[in-house]
Design an enzyme around this catalytic site. Sequence first.
Site, PDB file in Angstrom:
ATOM      1  N   CYS A  15       0.833  -1.203   0.000  1.00 52.03           N
ATOM      2  CA  CYS A  15       0.000   0.000   0.000  1.00 52.03           C
ATOM      3  C   CYS A  15       0.869   1.255   0.000  1.00 52.03           C
ATOM      4  O   CYS A  15       2.001   1.247   0.496  1.00 52.03           O
ATOM      5  CB  CYS A  15      -0.919  -0.007   1.230  1.00 52.03           C
ATOM      6  SG  CYS A  15      -2.275   1.193   1.117  1.00 52.03           S
ATOM      7  N   CYS A  22      -5.520  -0.648   9.657  1.00 53.05           N
ATOM      8  CA  CYS A  22      -5.630  -1.559   8.508  1.00 53.05           C
ATOM      9  C   CYS A  22      -5.684  -3.021   8.938  1.00 53.05           C
ATOM     10  O   CYS A  22      -4.710  -3.571   9.467  1.00 53.05           O
ATOM     11  CB  CYS A  22      -4.461  -1.350   7.560  1.00 53.05           C
ATOM     12  SG  CYS A  22      -4.519  -2.437   6.111  1.00 53.05           S
ATOM     13  N   SER A 123     -12.132   4.919  -0.418  1.00 57.24           N
ATOM     14  CA  SER A 123     -12.134   4.957   1.044  1.00 57.24           C
ATOM     15  C   SER A 123     -12.016   6.395   1.540  1.00 57.24           C
ATOM     16  O   SER A 123     -11.064   7.107   1.215  1.00 57.24           O
ATOM     17  CB  SER A 123     -10.977   4.113   1.593  1.00 57.24           C
ATOM     18  OG  SER A 123     -11.127   2.764   1.222  1.00 57.24           O
ATOM     19  N   ARG A 135      -6.026   7.876   8.538  1.00 58.14           N
ATOM     20  CA  ARG A 135      -5.691   7.537   7.154  1.00 58.14           C
ATOM     21  C   ARG A 135      -4.572   8.456   6.669  1.00 58.14           C
ATOM     22  O   ARG A 135      -4.810   9.507   6.069  1.00 58.14           O
ATOM     23  CB  ARG A 135      -6.923   7.627   6.254  1.00 58.14           C
ATOM     24  CG  ARG A 135      -8.027   6.663   6.671  1.00 58.14           C
ATOM     25  CD  ARG A 135      -9.124   6.536   5.635  1.00 58.14           C
ATOM     26  NE  ARG A 135      -8.642   5.949   4.409  1.00 58.14           N
ATOM     27  CZ  ARG A 135      -8.525   4.631   4.193  1.00 58.14           C
ATOM     28  NH1 ARG A 135      -8.863   3.767   5.140  1.00 58.14           N
ATOM     29  NH2 ARG A 135      -8.077   4.186   3.039  1.00 58.14           N
ATOM     30  N   ASP A 278     -11.990 -12.476   2.751  1.00 55.31           N
ATOM     31  CA  ASP A 278     -10.983 -11.437   2.936  1.00 55.31           C
ATOM     32  C   ASP A 278     -10.483 -11.384   4.380  1.00 55.31           C
ATOM     33  O   ASP A 278      -9.329 -11.029   4.642  1.00 55.31           O
ATOM     34  CB  ASP A 278     -11.601 -10.089   2.542  1.00 55.31           C
ATOM     35  CG  ASP A 278     -10.547  -9.019   2.302  1.00 55.31           C
ATOM     36  OD1 ASP A 278      -9.401  -9.379   1.979  1.00 55.31           O
ATOM     37  OD2 ASP A 278     -10.875  -7.830   2.416  1.00 55.31           O
TER      38      ASP A 278
END
Length: 374
Positions: A15, A22, A123, A135, A278
């Site tokens: 990322c 996360c 997001s 974030r 996931d």
Amino acid sequence: MPPINLLIKPASGNCNMRCTYCFYADEQEHRSVASRGIMSKDTMHKIIDQVMEYGAQVCTLAFQGGEPTLAGLDFFQDLSRYIADAANPKKIRFQYAIQTNGYGVNEEWARFWAENRYLVGISLDGPKEIHDRYRKDAMGQGTYNRIMSSIRLLEKYHVDYNVLTVVTSAAARSGQKIYNFYKKNKIQYQQYIECLDPLGDAPGGQEYSLTPKRYEGFLKSLFDAWYLDVKAGRPVYNRYFDNLLMIMNRQMPESCSMRGVCGDQWVIEADGCTYPCDFYALDQWLLGNIRKDSFKEMNAKREELGFVQWSRQVHEDCRNCPWYPLCRGGCRRNREPVGCDSTGKNYFCSAYKGFFEYAYPRLEEVCRQILQSR
């Protein structure tokens, strides 16, 4: 054949941001190989070949991460060419979606998504002070301004998009503030998901942790604002509320966490390793590798592991709960430990109970309104 939905991680968990909460970064640390690198075009081609052989009428290719755009635009352009050139005797229809943090979006990406009809999830955790709290980029800086610029690009190119908001402790205290911010910015399609604590940790121990009490307050606050707009003829799509209405209308909710049982999902890592969910891309739940194992073979492994069967377990407290037909136990990840003959109670159980008691009469009213308008 029923539709097949693939969640593909072309950049594994890699990322270009460093979000505090996360869940996938945490998940990576709990398996023998953390990052699977960047998916090769050959592996992506093999996925399409396997889909063609499987023969579903509709296949949804949803890309997620980490950050899937790190695979590069050429990776996705090559995918489009490969599908266009492939023999498709069974007339399989492909649909595309991507969940991005928005950090690297530019005009080329926006143009490509528009031309290829991608549904883009972006997001965003609300206004700047809430979003930037957790974030951040790799340098520790807030990303709000960059993400809002990306949203404007999506709008410029008429890309279908929705916003995904992680409900942290900070967000939970500002439900209507977030809702009104989205309303002001004409963001009509909204999805909210509960923030997850790290695997193995007792819930509620992090600064960002979402507690049941805070989540209950958030749902009530958000619902009040949403309900007023629905009654005024200005409906806003809220995935959770809209899925509740589907249940009340005797429809199957599209959200897997609201079905009462895990679905036959396929999560494909960058090296082809395939998992059932996931939230369970972990060594003990490995189904196989798409490069060498067929969907049929991996489905057999899913059965052997008992992943779906175990999720059918109903907690004793749920059996006589009047709200169970709406709640259905919630997401398996929030019910751990889940075993072959027992399940934990959903961590947010009290939040759901409090919310349903508060909102159900108005949910019924909206449900009747929808039926009468048909």
